[in-house]
Structures are given as C-alpha cells and as structure tokens.
Design a protein around this motif. Structure first.
Motif: not given
Length: 330
Positions: A190-194, A276-281, A283-294
């Motif tokens: 999932d897209d998460k800040k932490d 280094a967080n490449p997952f929470g796109l 969560a870190l930047d509300p203007t970005s697309e979601s980083g969630a992936m399956t």
C-alpha cells in the motif's frame, strides 16, 4: 637479498597498504543475529529478538562516533524518547498485505480513547528465518531470509536482504540490498508515509530537537534541498550531518538507479528520522498518483541502497562523487 631503493620503496609501500587494510569478522549470536567487527573492534550488531523486526544497532561510524540513537534499547539523558519503533537501521512498512511492520506495540502505549485501536489490530512482524552466506575478510557480508507475518503469525510474503560492510578511506559503508517477494500469493503493497529503509540518527545531530530546540544537524539532498525542504522530495541521495560529541560527522544514504522507483522520495525529518520511502508517493505528496500496487505471486520489489558514515559534511565526504561511483556498480 639485496634491495634496490626502488624495490625497497615498493615493499615498504606494500607493507603500509597491508597494515592499513581492514579485516572484518562476523560472529553469530545466540538469538540468531550477528556482530560485525573491524580489526577486532565492534562495528554493529544485527539484533533479531528485541522488536517485531530485525535492525542494526548500534552503528559505529567514522572517527569512532556512534551514529544511531540509543533509545529505546537504552535510555540516555538528553536523547529524544519519541517513536520507539525507530530503532537503529531497519526496514518496515505500514501496509503490506494489510499489516504493519513499521510500528510496534510500544508505539501505541498511550492509546487514549482507543485512538489507535484499528491500527493495533493490524500490527504484523518481520520474523528472521535464516542468516546465511557469511563472508569475512577485507569486506564482510551476510544474507537474511525473513517472513512478513500478520497478527496471527500467518506468512504474507518473504524478504531476502543482503548486508555488505566496507571501509573506504576514513568512511564506513553499509550496503543494503532488499528483495520483497510475493511467495504466498498476490499481495497489496500500500501507499503509506511510514514505510521504507530507515536510520534514526543521534539526537545531538538532529536539525531540531524537542520543543523546537536547535540541534547541530543539517539535511541536504542531491538537488540542494535543505533541512525541512528535503522532506518528500525525490533525489538520488540524501545526507544528514552535524556534530556528535564534538566531532563533525554525517551519514549519507544513496539510492541506486536499479532500485525500485528510483529516485526515491525521502521521508527525512528534522527531528532525526532518515528514511528512503519509494512506497508512499501520495502519502508524501498529495498531488502525486497513489503508489499502491499489487505484487502478483512470484513477483518482487528490489531496493538497493548504500549508507556512508563519514566525517564532516556532504562536501567534505564528496558524497556526489561517491554516488556517481555507486551508480556505475551493477
């Protein structure tokens, strides 16, 4: 045997190089972890039995300076005692397969009015299964194989992590190559800040301490973003430097071009968290697309990073040049 001046100089030079070369050893510990030493002196320990995930702690950097906060492993006066899950150098993710290996039970000790009840239900763990492929000598390395498990201990996916330890000049390096493998079936990441690969730096070296008290530290990334402005920005490397015990020191984290979603966003905080967080796109930047992936069964995510523990600031340590060299490595 008679030596000419040229031969004498050659042999003396060879002896000097031999004397300066570091020798690494790796000693397994009873709980299943390991202690890494340089020329018989402690460098770091892989701790596997004190939290819901493994971590390296403490880490002795350039100049013999301890480059990790002691809390919560030890309580030392003058340190910040926030975020007890931020232990040494570690990896965690708030939402893999619906479970959280970033936080731990002590994170939610003050759960007023059940504020964190839902998150507590989703606490998982990273359980070390195997430590293998130990190499010693002028460098050291070993590989860990771990299971990510849910609250009931059911396996979600598998992680293979390789640590490599080096000395280059007056710097100390730790490479962390980490693969998340969907061994159990399709798995949501999932897209998460932490989330991400982290180190918690010494309190003295933070940019700001508790109650906005000024620390000795500064943050800078490869684009020139400084301190709080570096948070959530994508960059090829980031450096956190300051003064610890009167010595000017720092730690840089480099993001290899082959790493997942390079260049990574940096979840780096002025209070001392460095991730280094490449997952929470999003969560870190509300203007970005979601980083969630399956991740489909059998697929993997590969993270590639180098930590450089150095003297002085990023210019003194030539971190930009070090990154250029690292980027050329396969």
């Amino acid at each position: 045997m008679k030596f000419t001046p040229l031969l004498s100089a050659f042999f003396l030079g060879a002896l000097t190089l031999t004397a300066q070369a570091a020798t690494f050893t790796v000693e397994k510990t009873a709980p299943g972890g390991a202690i890494v030493k340089i020329d018989g002196q402690f460098f770091t320990e892989l701790v596997v039995d004190q939290a819901n995930k493994p971590y390296l702690w403490p880490i002795i950097g350039a100049g013999g300076v301890t480059m990790t906060r002691a809390f919560p492993m030890k309580v030392i006066e003058g340190e910040q005692h926030d975020h007890p899950h931020q232990r040494g150098l570690t990896f965690g993710h708030e939402g893999i397969g619906g479970y959280d290996s970033w936080a731990e039970p002590s994170t939610f000790a003050e759960n007023k009015n059940g504020k964190y009840d839902e998150r507590i239900k989703h606490l998982g763990a990273i359980k070390l299964q195997t430590l293998k492929d130990i190499q010693e000598g002028d460098t050291a390395s070993f590989t860990t194989v771990s299971d990510y498990v849910d609250a009931d201990g059911k396996k979600i996916l598998e992680e293979v992590r390789q640590y490599t330890f080096k000395v280059v000049g007056d710097t100390r390096l730790i490479d962390v190559n980490l693969d998340l493998i969907a061994t159990e079936g399709d798995t949501l990441v999932d897209d998460k800040k932490d989330s991400g690969l982290s180190i918690r730096i010494p309190t003295e070296m933070a940019v700001e301490k508790e109650k906005k008290e000024k620390g000795t530290g500064h943050i800078i990334n490869s684009n020139g973003d400084i301190d709080a402005d570096a948070w959530a920005k994508r960059a090829t490397w980031c450096d956190y430097y300051g003064t610890v015990g009167g010595k000017a020191v720092g730690v840089a984290m480099l993001n290899h071009p082959k790493s997942f979603r390079h260049p990574t966003p940096w979840h780096v905080r002025t209070y001392g968290l460095f991730t280094a967080n490449p997952f929470g796109l999003k969560a870190l930047d509300p203007t970005s697309e979601s980083g969630a992936m399956t991740l489909k069964k059998g697929e993997k995510i590969s993270l590639r990073h180098r930590f450089i523990f150095h003297l002085g600031n990023e210019k003194d340590a030539k971190i930009a040049e070090a990154y250029a060299d690292y980027a050329k490595e396969p």
